[in-house]
Design a protein around this motif. Structure first.
Motif, short mmCIF file in Angstrom:
data_model
loop_
_atom_site.label_atom_id
_atom_site.label_comp_id
_atom_site.label_asym_id
_atom_site.label_seq_id
_atom_site.Cartn_x
_atom_site.Cartn_y
_atom_site.Cartn_z
N VAL A 27 0.86 -1.19 0.00
CA VAL A 27 0.00 0.00 0.00
C VAL A 27 0.90 1.24 0.00
CG1 VAL A 27 -1.72 1.34 1.26
CG2 VAL A 27 -1.88 -1.17 1.20
N PRO A 28 0.81 2.09 -1.00
CA PRO A 28 1.73 3.24 -1.11
C PRO A 28 1.36 4.37 -0.15
CG PRO A 28 0.17 3.27 -2.92
CD PRO A 28 -0.12 2.01 -2.15
N ARG A 29 2.11 4.49 0.93
CA ARG A 29 1.80 5.54 1.90
C ARG A 29 1.89 6.93 1.27
NH1 ARG A 29 4.88 7.93 7.09
NH2 ARG A 29 3.06 8.52 8.34
N LYS A 30 2.70 7.08 0.24
CA LYS A 30 2.83 8.40 -0.39
C LYS A 30 1.51 8.90 -0.96
CE LYS A 30 4.31 6.78 -4.97
NZ LYS A 30 5.39 6.83 -5.96
N SER A 31 0.57 7.97 -1.21
CA SER A 31 -0.75 8.37 -1.72
C SER A 31 -1.68 8.84 -0.61
CB SER A 31 -1.40 7.19 -2.45
OG SER A 31 -0.63 6.81 -3.58
N PHE A 32 -1.21 8.77 0.64
CA PHE A 32 -2.06 9.09 1.78
C PHE A 32 -1.46 10.16 2.69
CE2 PHE A 32 -3.21 4.88 0.36
CZ PHE A 32 -4.59 4.88 0.42
N VAL A 33 -0.53 10.92 2.15
CA VAL A 33 0.04 12.04 2.91
C VAL A 33 -0.12 13.31 2.09
CG1 VAL A 33 1.71 10.56 4.11
CG2 VAL A 33 2.37 11.72 1.98
N PRO A 74 0.84 16.50 -0.12
CA PRO A 74 1.94 16.59 -1.10
C PRO A 74 3.25 17.07 -0.51
CG PRO A 74 -0.09 17.44 -2.05
CD PRO A 74 -0.39 17.17 -0.60
N GLU A 75 3.17 18.01 0.42
CA GLU A 75 4.41 18.55 0.99
C GLU A 75 5.12 17.57 1.92
OE1 GLU A 75 0.93 20.03 3.55
OE2 GLU A 75 1.36 19.70 1.42
N GLU A 76 4.46 16.45 2.24
CA GLU A 76 5.05 15.46 3.13
C GLU A 76 5.51 14.21 2.38
OE1 GLU A 76 5.56 16.07 6.22
OE2 GLU A 76 4.21 17.73 6.68
N GLU A 77 5.39 14.20 1.06
CA GLU A 77 5.66 12.98 0.30
C GLU A 77 7.08 12.46 0.48
OE1 GLU A 77 4.66 12.59 -3.79
OE2 GLU A 77 2.60 13.28 -3.51
N ARG A 78 8.04 13.34 0.63
CA ARG A 78 9.42 12.87 0.74
C ARG A 78 9.65 12.06 2.01
NH1 ARG A 78 13.47 17.92 2.19
NH2 ARG A 78 12.62 18.40 4.26
N ASP A 79 8.79 12.26 3.01
CA ASP A 79 8.91 11.50 4.25
C ASP A 79 7.86 10.40 4.36
OD1 ASP A 79 11.07 12.99 5.21
OD2 ASP A 79 9.75 14.49 6.12
N VAL A 97 9.13 7.25 5.98
CA VAL A 97 9.85 7.41 7.24
C VAL A 97 8.89 7.09 8.37
CG1 VAL A 97 11.13 9.03 8.70
CG2 VAL A 97 11.31 9.18 6.21
N ASP A 98 9.38 6.46 9.41
CA ASP A 98 8.52 6.02 10.52
C ASP A 98 8.23 7.19 11.46
OD1 ASP A 98 7.04 4.29 12.14
OD2 ASP A 98 8.80 3.84 13.40
N VAL A 99 7.46 8.15 10.95
CA VAL A 99 7.08 9.32 11.74
C VAL A 99 5.62 9.65 11.45
CG1 VAL A 99 9.40 10.31 11.83
CG2 VAL A 99 7.87 10.91 9.93
N PRO A 100 4.93 10.28 12.42
CA PRO A 100 3.58 10.79 12.13
C PRO A 100 3.66 11.94 11.15
CG PRO A 100 4.06 10.74 14.50
CD PRO A 100 5.35 10.55 13.79
N VAL A 101 2.55 12.21 10.49
CA VAL A 101 2.47 13.31 9.53
C VAL A 101 1.34 14.24 9.96
CG1 VAL A 101 1.87 13.91 7.15
CG2 VAL A 101 3.38 11.97 7.60
N ARG A 102 1.63 15.53 9.93
CA ARG A 102 0.60 16.50 10.29
C ARG A 102 -0.45 16.61 9.18
NH1 ARG A 102 1.46 19.23 14.77
NH2 ARG A 102 3.55 19.27 15.68
N ILE A 103 -1.71 16.66 9.59
CA ILE A 103 -2.82 16.81 8.66
C ILE A 103 -3.72 17.92 9.20
CG2 ILE A 103 -2.68 14.43 7.86
CD1 ILE A 103 -5.00 13.72 9.68
N PRO A 104 -4.73 18.34 8.44
CA PRO A 104 -5.56 19.47 8.90
C PRO A 104 -6.23 19.22 10.25
CG PRO A 104 -5.90 19.09 6.57
CD PRO A 104 -5.03 17.96 7.05
#
Length: 212
Positions: free
Chosen positions: A27-33, A35-40, A43-50
């Motif tokens: 499952v491509p995580r890059k499709s669920f972050v 756009p500005e977070e795609e490079r990470d 990486v095993d980190v949380p991602v900020r969302i609205p």
């Protein structure tokens, strides 16, 4: 990092279920972050969302999903859709996923994200996650991505006999993630999975009254 590198991190963190590891690989995580977070994305980190929310850290998510012991035939309830990555993982591992998200814009984004990777066995509903989704119950497994001092009674009611529930227990910000099984109509603790930090559940039976 790549999906394979992320999977190696999950293994190092104690994830052992081969099906769970394969799901994180495919499952491509890059499709669920955002756009500005795609490079990470891997990486095993949380991602900020609205809405001042963050996604669940992949290794924590993997440990929680692993504890559900999904084998492919289950109907799963997910409380807290976010941008849909865990929804996609669950859909890959089970027959059907019902996910509930309190923010309509996040729900809409998650639906687009799921469609973009071909996930067709998951539905995303806007509502109060602490009330579950009774119209689709019972569920063989339930997982929540927000903390509460106790498991909301509605989730216990909607869990099938013998089903598993994984829930962060605490006020929000300092939790123990616990796996339960429903036995004779009540939750029986199976094990503590890990310590973690989650946002508090908001709703009728959450840590805080819903003040949206």
């Amino acid at each position: 990092m790549s999906p394979d590198e992320l999977v190696r991190v999950l293994v190092a963190k104690g994830v052992r279920d081969a099906r769970v590891l394969d799901a994180f690989r495919t499952v491509p995580r890059k499709s669920f972050v955002p756009p500005e977070e795609e490079r990470d994305a891997y990486v095993d980190v949380p991602v900020r969302i609205p809405h001042e929310q963050v996604t669940t850290q992949p290794s924590l998510m993997a440990l929680m999903v692993e504890a559900l012991e999904l084998r492919g035939h289950e109907r799963v309830l997910e409380v807290g859709t976010g941008l849909g990555f865990q929804t996609a993982i669950l859909a890959t591992l089970s027959r059907e996923v019902v996910s509930i998200e309190r923010f309509a814009d996040l729900a809409a984004t998650s639906r687009r994200n799921l469609a973009s990777v071909g996930i067709e066995n998951a539905i995303v509903i806007v509502g109060d996650g602490s009330l579950g989704v009774p119209e689709h119950a019972p569920y063989d497994a339930i997982v929540t991505a927000a903390a509460a001092p106790r498991v909301p009674p509605a989730l216990v009611e909607e869990l099938s006999e013998g089903g598993r529930l994984v829930h962060p227990l605490g006020p929000g910000g300092h939790e123990v993630v616990i796996a339960w099984r429903k036995q004779d109509g009540k939750l029986v603790t199976e094990r503590d999975i890990t310590l973690a930090y989650f946002v508090p559940m908001v709703g009728a039976f959450g840590a805080h009254e819903d003040r949206r």
